[in-house]
Design an enzyme around this catalytic site. Structure first.
Site, short mmCIF file in Angstrom:
data_model
loop_
_atom_site.label_atom_id
_atom_site.label_comp_id
_atom_site.label_asym_id
_atom_site.label_seq_id
_atom_site.Cartn_x
_atom_site.Cartn_y
_atom_site.Cartn_z
N ILE A 130 0.85 -1.19 0.00
CA ILE A 130 0.00 0.00 0.00
C ILE A 130 0.90 1.24 0.00
O ILE A 130 1.04 1.92 1.01
CB ILE A 130 -0.97 0.02 1.21
CG1 ILE A 130 -1.72 -1.30 1.34
CG2 ILE A 130 -1.96 1.18 1.06
CD1 ILE A 130 -2.61 -1.40 2.58
N PRO A 131 1.53 1.54 -1.15
CA PRO A 131 2.33 2.76 -1.22
C PRO A 131 1.41 3.97 -1.01
O PRO A 131 0.28 3.98 -1.51
CB PRO A 131 2.92 2.73 -2.62
CG PRO A 131 2.34 1.57 -3.33
CD PRO A 131 1.52 0.79 -2.38
N HIS A 132 1.89 4.96 -0.27
CA HIS A 132 1.03 6.10 0.04
C HIS A 132 1.86 7.34 0.35
O HIS A 132 3.05 7.24 0.60
CB HIS A 132 0.11 5.77 1.23
CG HIS A 132 0.86 5.39 2.46
ND1 HIS A 132 1.33 4.12 2.69
CD2 HIS A 132 1.25 6.13 3.54
CE1 HIS A 132 1.95 4.08 3.85
NE2 HIS A 132 1.92 5.28 4.39
N GLY A 133 1.17 8.47 0.32
CA GLY A 133 1.82 9.72 0.65
C GLY A 133 0.84 10.87 0.64
O GLY A 133 -0.29 10.74 0.19
#
Length: 154
Positions: free
Chosen positions: A65-68
């Site tokens: 779950i790449p996030h930013g």
């Protein structure tokens, strides 16, 4: 109300091609930028890379779950990709990743960002959901899996 209301049907990729973690992040950033014209692809990519430097967003069982958070983003944005081939994502369990859910939040999102991350993780940890995602035939089927409540799926 759908569980992942920040995921739109056009933001589901059933067969993303990538050779490694960095390329997965580049591809996710490129696809996100197409849906978010106010944001720069490079800025999205750099935000994802910075987050990965803190520790892998690979949560296990082939899922990341790449996030930013990004300035200029007005609302939560989700993008789901099923990879053609699993890639090493330095996940917590050491397993390669073949399902990636990108989550972008406005810079000032605070708790909303964390709540959205928790909701994505909860959906992806439902019993049997990962197998159904891997078996889904197309983007429409994937979208349906990720946006209907467990009661609707029964």
């Amino acid at each position: 109300m759908p569980l992942l209301e920040f995921l739109k049907p056009e933001a589901v990729l059933p067969a993303l091609r990538a050779q490694g973690k960095k390329q997965v992040l580049q591809e996710l950033a490129a696809h996100a930028a197409r849906h978010l014209p106010s944001l720069d692809e490079r800025e999205i990519f750099e935000t994802l890379l910075q987050r990965e430097r803190l520790g892998s967003t690979g949560i296990g069982e082939g899922v990341a779950i790449p996030h930013g958070k990004l300035p200029g983003l007005g609302t939560l944005f989700g993008l789901m990709a099923r990879l053609e081939r699993p890639v090493d994502f330095e996940a917590l369990d050491g397993q390669p990743v073949d399902i990636a859910f990108l989550l972008l939040a406005p810079e000032g999102a605070g708790a909303d960002h964390l709540k959205a991350l928790a909701r994505v993780a909860r959906v992806l940890r439902e019993p049997g959901i990962i197998d159904r995602i891997r078996a889904a035939r197309d983007a429409d089927a994937l979208y349906a899996l990720l946006t209907q409540s467990p009661a609707q799926a029964a």
